[in-house]
Design a protein around this motif. Structure first.
Motif, mmCIF file in Angstrom:
data_model
loop_
_atom_site.group_PDB
_atom_site.id
_atom_site.type_symbol
_atom_site.label_atom_id
_atom_site.label_comp_id
_atom_site.label_asym_id
_atom_site.label_seq_id
_atom_site.Cartn_x
_atom_site.Cartn_y
_atom_site.Cartn_z
ATOM 1 N N CYS A 1 16.666 48.554 46.188
ATOM 2 C CA CYS A 1 16.711 47.386 45.164
ATOM 3 C C CYS A 1 15.778 46.634 45.362
ATOM 4 N N GLY B 1 19.190 44.176 37.258
ATOM 5 C CA GLY B 1 19.495 45.172 36.632
ATOM 6 C C GLY B 1 18.441 46.636 36.570
ATOM 7 N N ASN C 1 18.026 50.719 40.068
ATOM 8 C CA ASN C 1 17.690 51.816 41.292
ATOM 9 C C ASN C 1 18.958 52.209 42.129
ATOM 10 N N CYS C 2 19.709 51.269 42.275
ATOM 11 C CA CYS C 2 20.972 51.322 43.063
ATOM 12 C C CYS C 2 21.832 52.466 42.671
ATOM 13 N N LEU D 1 26.106 49.925 36.282
ATOM 14 C CA LEU D 1 25.870 48.779 35.597
ATOM 15 C C LEU D 1 26.863 48.536 34.607
HETATM 16 S S1 SF4 Z 1 18.876 47.929 42.340
HETATM 17 FE FE1 SF4 Z 1 19.288 45.899 42.526
HETATM 18 S S2 SF4 Z 1 18.886 44.630 40.863
HETATM 19 FE FE2 SF4 Z 1 18.895 46.692 40.288
HETATM 20 S S3 SF4 Z 1 21.076 46.987 39.597
HETATM 21 FE FE3 SF4 Z 1 21.117 47.752 41.561
HETATM 22 S S4 SF4 Z 1 21.679 45.643 42.655
HETATM 23 FE FE4 SF4 Z 1 20.887 45.131 40.522
#
Ligand code: SF4
Ligand SMILES: Cc1cc2nc3c(=O)[nH]c(=O)nc-3n(C[C@H](O)[C@H](O)[C@H](O)COP(=O)(O)OP(=O)(O)OC[C@H]3O[C@@H](n4cnc5c(N)ncnc54)[C@H](O)[C@@H]3O)c2cc1C
Lengths: 64, 399
Positions: free
Chosen positions: A54, A12, A15-16, A26
């Protein structure tokens, strides 16, 4: 290209979402949600950046 | 002629990403990754979060196993400290503390930064947090249930305080400015952070400096300039980081609080610098900036790997982005917030947790901060990239 996500790995970080908000979001449990699995050509650069950003390598691209 | 041997100094996030990026862009020559630590390349953000709060083992931060590096054709030399950089017409040589030399066609400096320390405060029980060894000794110290004083209300200090409260320790945080995080985020947001820490049981003392640390052999107290004495068994100093440039002095590079680079990471002919050690020119801000953020290190590494592999790359324009997890709140920062910029609240209320704030200079959005607002911050990042007019930005975020 298609996006794959491993919810067991996702922490969570969001970053994506920062890199490609048109594709990643999210959910209420702070796990990544894909708007769709298929990546449109003009989104590809942003999605590649999302994959790079990520920290736990929970998302990646596959050839469709 | 295509380069045949690339030497990367610093085997952490930025260095590893350059090495892997070279391979994924088809580079077939030699790749040597030199690092002074005795671990596979590992990730630092979890050290002050998951590892310190006890949910991850330190080894879970390892990015790759030695076998994975070998399989990608990356030679990783551990426990090897580079001591000098010498250049010549066709490349140059990196000399190491163990007497070995590594010749290169191109060299990438990725030596990061180290925690700033204060000589006068050095006592057993006074610590910083940058490495796996640091987090191991802090975790051991936490198990003795010390009274903890955190010096410095920056991100790392705040995360250490958060992890320590998670473990039920008695925590005092001292910040010389009027509020924690205010050096970066300004007083309004800093006050909101102070409120968050206090609600979670941290004693927050602001606007007061450290007079000294007393004890012998171990820490007994931290004394403040206003006469306050804080009885303490453990002190974590989080007052920023210093770029590791000294070893490369003499390589004919411009060192000015980091290795000065152009907008593509070039620091001179066949020399590149990436990550926390580097100060790249950023065209959006028209300034050389050193960014100590995870995603900036990965984007710079990607950029430099492509350039060395022979792809045409222009200036890098990625807008800096960082996150911090403190007391269950995800704080996200984009662009260049600064106490000198005008702070404008775009949504929510800082006192209540969730909000989005913008930083404006000359009427344009130059940065933003959000508490638990990732989608909005993703939009703010684009506003910074496009130098959006601040009034329009606030309206767009409200709508
Ligand atoms: S960057 Fe990776 S860990 Fe973070 S919300 Fe996105 S997929 Fe999940
Ligand atoms: C505790 C902690 C928490 C963090 N949390 C966040 C966060 O939540 N979000 C975020 O965006 N960023 C965070 N950061 C910042 C992020 O980790 C850094 O931006 C990132 O590590 C930079 O990577 P780097 O490879 O440039 O430098 P570093 O990670 O500093 O690595 C440099 C490497 O070079 C080695 N080295 C130095 N000198 C030499 C030499 N002469 N010879 C050989 N090797 C050498 C060092 O030992 C080190 O291994 C955090 C940092 C820390 C310490």
């Amino acid at each position: 290209m298609n996006i794959e996500a491993d919810l067991g790995k996702c922490q969570g970080f969001a970053n994506c979402v920062m890199a490609a908000p048109e594709v990643f979001d999210l959910d209420d449990a702070s796990l990544v949600v894909l708007a769709r699995r298929q990546v449109l050509p003009d989104e590809l650069e942003d999605v590649r950046e999302a994959v790079r950003s990520c920290p736990v390598e929970a998302i990646w691209l596959t050839e469709s | 002629m295509a380069p045949r041997r690339i030497v990367i100094v610093g085997a952490s996030l930025a260095g590893l990403r350059v090495a892997e990026g070279l391979r994924s862009h088809g580079y077939l020559g030699e790749v040597v990754l030199i690092g002074d630590e005795d671990h596979p390349p590992y990730d630092r953000p979890p050290l002050s979060k998951q590892v310190l709060s006890g949910t991850w083992e330190p080894s879970r931060t390892y990015f790759r196993t030695p076998d994975e590096l070998a399989a990608r054709g990356i030679v990783h030399r551990r426990r090897t400290r580079a001591t000098s950089l010498d250049r010549d017409v066709s490349g140059g040589v990196v000399r190491c503390a163990d007497g070995t030399e590594e010749r290169f066609d191109h060299v990438v400096v990725a030596t990061g930064a180290r925690a700033r320390r204060v000589g006068a405060w050095e006592l057993p029980g006074v610590q910083t947090l940058r490495t796996i060894e640091d987090v191991r000794s802090l975790t051991e110290a936490f198990a003795r249930r010390p009274r903890l004083t955190v010096v410095g209300g920056g991100f790392i200090g705040a995360e250490v305080a958060s992890a320590a409260r998670h473990r039920g320790l008695d925590v005092t945080l001292v910040e010389a400015l009027p509020a924690p995080l205010s050096r970066v985020l300004g007083t309004e947001v800093g006050m909101a952070c102070a409120g968050l820490y206090r609600r979670n049981g941290v004693r927050v003392l602001t606007g007061v400096a450290i007079e000294g640390v007393q004890g012998g052999p171990g820490v007994e107290s931290v004394d403040l300039t206003d006469g306050t004495r804080i009885d303490s068994d453990l002190v974590v100093v989080g007052i920023g980081a210093v770029p590791n440039t000294e070893w490369a002095d003499g390589g004919g590079l411009r060192l000015d609080g980091g290795i000065v680079c152009d907008a593509s990471g070039g620091a001179g002919a066949r020399v590149w610098a990436v990550g926390d050690v580097a100060r790249w020119y950023h065209p959006v801000f028209d300034a050389h900036i050193r960014v100590e953020h995870w995603t900036h290190a990965t984007e710079q590494a990607h950029h430099v790997a492509r350039a060395i592999a022979g792809q045409a790359v222009g200036p890098m324009t990625a807008i800096p982005y960082a996150w911090s997890d403190q007391f269950g709140v995800k704080i996200q920062i984009v662009g260049r917030p600064s106490p000198d910029a005008t702070f404008v609240l775009a949504s929510g209320t800082p006192e209540q947790g969730r909000f989005v704030g913008l930083y404006a200079a000359a009427g344009r959005v130059v940065g933003g901060v959000g508490f638990d607002q990732p989608r909005a911050i993703a939009r703010v990042r684009r506003m910074v990239a496009g130098a959006a007019e601040v009034g329009a930005a606030v309206q767009a975020l409200a709508g």
